[in-house]
Design an enzyme around this catalytic site. Sequence first.
Site, PDB file in Angstrom:
ATOM      1  N   SER A 141       0.852  -1.191   0.000  1.00 32.78           N
ATOM      2  CA  SER A 141       0.000   0.000   0.000  1.00 32.78           C
ATOM      3  C   SER A 141       0.887   1.239   0.000  1.00 32.78           C
ATOM      4  O   SER A 141       2.070   1.152   0.359  1.00 32.78           O
ATOM      5  CB  SER A 141      -0.864  -0.001   1.266  1.00 32.78           C
ATOM      6  OG  SER A 141      -1.559   1.226   1.414  1.00 32.78           O
ATOM      7  N   TYR A 153      -2.500  -0.685  10.695  1.00 35.52           N
ATOM      8  CA  TYR A 153      -2.617  -1.141   9.305  1.00 35.52           C
ATOM      9  C   TYR A 153      -1.358  -0.754   8.525  1.00 35.52           C
ATOM     10  O   TYR A 153      -0.776  -1.576   7.810  1.00 35.52           O
ATOM     11  CB  TYR A 153      -3.859  -0.523   8.651  1.00 35.52           C
ATOM     12  CG  TYR A 153      -3.928  -0.780   7.158  1.00 35.52           C
ATOM     13  CD1 TYR A 153      -4.212  -2.055   6.663  1.00 35.52           C
ATOM     14  CD2 TYR A 153      -3.682   0.244   6.238  1.00 35.52           C
ATOM     15  CE1 TYR A 153      -4.256  -2.295   5.293  1.00 35.52           C
ATOM     16  CE2 TYR A 153      -3.728   0.015   4.877  1.00 35.52           C
ATOM     17  CZ  TYR A 153      -4.013  -1.260   4.409  1.00 35.52           C
ATOM     18  OH  TYR A 153      -4.058  -1.500   3.050  1.00 35.52           O
TER      19      TYR A 153
HETATM   20  N1  LIG Z   1      -8.762  -0.066  -1.080  1.00 34.19           N
HETATM   21  C1  LIG Z   1      -7.653   0.617  -0.842  1.00 34.19           C
HETATM   22  O1  LIG Z   1      -7.631   1.874  -0.813  1.00 34.19           O
HETATM   23  C2  LIG Z   1      -6.349  -0.096  -0.645  1.00 34.19           C
HETATM   24  C3  LIG Z   1      -5.173   0.660  -0.683  1.00 34.19           C
HETATM   25  C4  LIG Z   1      -3.954   0.016  -0.497  1.00 34.19           C
HETATM   26  C5  LIG Z   1      -3.905  -1.330  -0.296  1.00 34.19           C
HETATM   27  N2  LIG Z   1      -5.068  -2.058  -0.264  1.00 34.19           N
HETATM   28  C6  LIG Z   1      -4.958  -3.509  -0.052  1.00 34.19           C
HETATM   29  O2  LIG Z   1      -5.530  -4.160  -1.157  1.00 34.19           O
HETATM   30  C7  LIG Z   1      -5.892  -5.505  -0.771  1.00 34.19           C
HETATM   31  C8  LIG Z   1      -7.303  -5.784  -1.274  1.00 34.19           C
HETATM   32  O3  LIG Z   1      -8.186  -4.879  -0.636  1.00 34.19           O
HETATM   33  P1  LIG Z   1      -9.457  -4.262  -1.377  1.00 34.19           P
HETATM   34  O4  LIG Z   1      -9.299  -2.769  -1.355  1.00 34.19           O
HETATM   35  O5  LIG Z   1      -9.706  -4.938  -2.658  1.00 34.19           O
HETATM   36  O6  LIG Z   1     -10.570  -4.583  -0.270  1.00 34.19           O
HETATM   37  P2  LIG Z   1     -11.819  -5.599  -0.259  1.00 34.19           P
HETATM   38  O7  LIG Z   1     -12.682  -5.320  -1.429  1.00 34.19           O
HETATM   39  O8  LIG Z   1     -12.379  -5.492   1.105  1.00 34.19           O
HETATM   40  O9  LIG Z   1     -11.140  -7.029  -0.472  1.00 34.19           O
HETATM   41  C9  LIG Z   1     -10.424  -7.672   0.556  1.00 34.19           C
HETATM   42  C10 LIG Z   1     -10.286  -9.137   0.181  1.00 34.19           C
HETATM   43  O10 LIG Z   1      -9.493  -9.793   1.182  1.00 34.19           O
HETATM   44  C11 LIG Z   1     -10.158 -10.984   1.538  1.00 34.19           C
HETATM   45  N3  LIG Z   1      -9.797 -11.402   2.886  1.00 34.19           N
HETATM   46  C12 LIG Z   1      -9.842 -10.673   4.040  1.00 34.19           C
HETATM   47  N4  LIG Z   1      -9.458 -11.436   5.071  1.00 34.19           N
HETATM   48  C13 LIG Z   1      -9.164 -12.665   4.571  1.00 34.19           C
HETATM   49  C14 LIG Z   1      -8.716 -13.889   5.133  1.00 34.19           C
HETATM   50  N5  LIG Z   1      -8.483 -14.027   6.462  1.00 34.19           N
HETATM   51  N6  LIG Z   1      -8.530 -14.946   4.324  1.00 34.19           N
HETATM   52  C15 LIG Z   1      -8.751 -14.835   2.995  1.00 34.19           C
HETATM   53  N7  LIG Z   1      -9.181 -13.713   2.401  1.00 34.19           N
HETATM   54  C16 LIG Z   1      -9.383 -12.633   3.191  1.00 34.19           C
HETATM   55  C17 LIG Z   1     -11.649 -10.674   1.393  1.00 34.19           C
HETATM   56  O11 LIG Z   1     -12.374 -11.872   1.138  1.00 34.19           O
HETATM   57  P3  LIG Z   1     -13.291 -12.682   2.187  1.00 34.19           P
HETATM   58  O12 LIG Z   1     -13.848 -11.677   3.166  1.00 34.19           O
HETATM   59  O13 LIG Z   1     -14.281 -13.329   1.291  1.00 34.19           O
HETATM   60  O14 LIG Z   1     -12.348 -13.651   2.810  1.00 34.19           O
HETATM   61  C18 LIG Z   1     -11.625  -9.843   0.125  1.00 34.19           C
HETATM   62  O15 LIG Z   1     -11.650 -10.673  -1.022  1.00 34.19           O
HETATM   63  C19 LIG Z   1      -5.748  -5.549   0.751  1.00 34.19           C
HETATM   64  O16 LIG Z   1      -4.515  -6.175   1.064  1.00 34.19           O
HETATM   65  C20 LIG Z   1      -5.695  -4.074   1.151  1.00 34.19           C
HETATM   66  O17 LIG Z   1      -4.979  -3.884   2.339  1.00 34.19           O
HETATM   67  C21 LIG Z   1      -6.284  -1.479  -0.437  1.00 34.19           C
END
Ligand SMILES: NC(=O)c1ccc[n+]([C@@H]2O[C@H](COP(=O)([O-])OP(=O)(O)OC[C@H]3O[C@@H](n4cnc5c(N)ncnc54)[C@H](OP(=O)(O)O)[C@@H]3O)[C@@H](O)[C@H]2O)c1
Length: 232
Positions: A141, A153
């Site tokens: 991130s 985080y």
């Molecule tokens: N959105 C942002 O602004 C942003 C910025 C920087 C980095 N990120 C990173 O990008 C990645 C994806 O996030 P996103 O923004 O796409 O959010 P999201 O839509 O909430 O997706 C998160 C994903 O992680 C899965 N997950 C969470 N806990 C899990 C576990 N214990 N085992 C397996 N799967 C798990 C969830 O699936 P289930 O709940 O079905 O398991 C979901 O598919 C994350 O690592 C986040 O930290 C996001």
Amino acid sequence: MSNENTDRVFLITGASSGIGAATARRAHEDGFRPVLAARSMERLEALAAELGGPKRTLAVRCDVSEWDQQQQMVEAALGAFGQIDLAFANAGFGGPRGFLKDTPEHWREMVLTNVYGAALTLRATIPALTESRGHLLLTSSVAGRRPLPGSMYSCTKHAVTAMGEAARQDLHGTGIRVTLIEPGMTDTPFFDNRPADALEDDDIARAVIYAVSQPAHVNVNEILVRPTAQAG
Ligand SMILES: NC(=O)c1ccc[n+]([C@@H]2O[C@H](COP(=O)([O-])OP(=O)(O)OC[C@H]3O[C@@H](n4cnc5c(N)ncnc54)[C@H](OP(=O)(O)O)[C@@H]3O)[C@@H](O)[C@H]2O)c1
């Protein structure tokens, strides 16, 4: 779909939503065979049906914080397709800023998912990636490049950034490439209150596809993408 990506098997954790699901869609369009892993099987199965069903994709339940489930995920992918060419350790979630705002239990879950879970995905997939001379990707991130005030985080994502470089050095000589994906604010269910002026999940998916579509001698090590409107 007749390009050099055809049939390469692309395992993605956190594929049920947001960046992971968008990457699976782009990967499918580009001729990869996505393996979709997360805890929400209904969402994974709906996405797998959309992406061509069992010949082209596989949905696997995996809580990334559980080693036995990570091993079963890899076994399922190898059982279905015989190879893993790309592994994207993307599952993760955030929490409130302020060291007194969040609960210790939530911190524990976050560390176990974002840090330990990503490390377990590396550990579980490296043997198959060594075989395929494949590609490992991790979602860090912007918060993994600069600390945010009171953000556990941000601490977990600094660990992921370190993990990517540690893996790159460790895997030198194996032919495995390693890429850190570092999104800025991206409009996904990561946020309870969805952000304005943010990136879309597909903006990050295109960055992933860029990294994995380079010739074998090119190792794209980091991609940091912010929305134009993001200052910090
Ligand atoms: N959105 C942002 O602004 C942003 C910025 C920087 C980095 N990120 C990173 O990008 C990645 C994806 O996030 P996103 O923004 O796409 O959010 P999201 O839509 O909430 O997706 C998160 C994903 O992680 C899965 N997950 C969470 N806990 C899990 C576990 N214990 N085992 C397996 N799967 C798990 C969830 O699936 P289930 O709940 O079905 O398991 C979901 O598919 C994350 O690592 C986040 O930290 C996001």
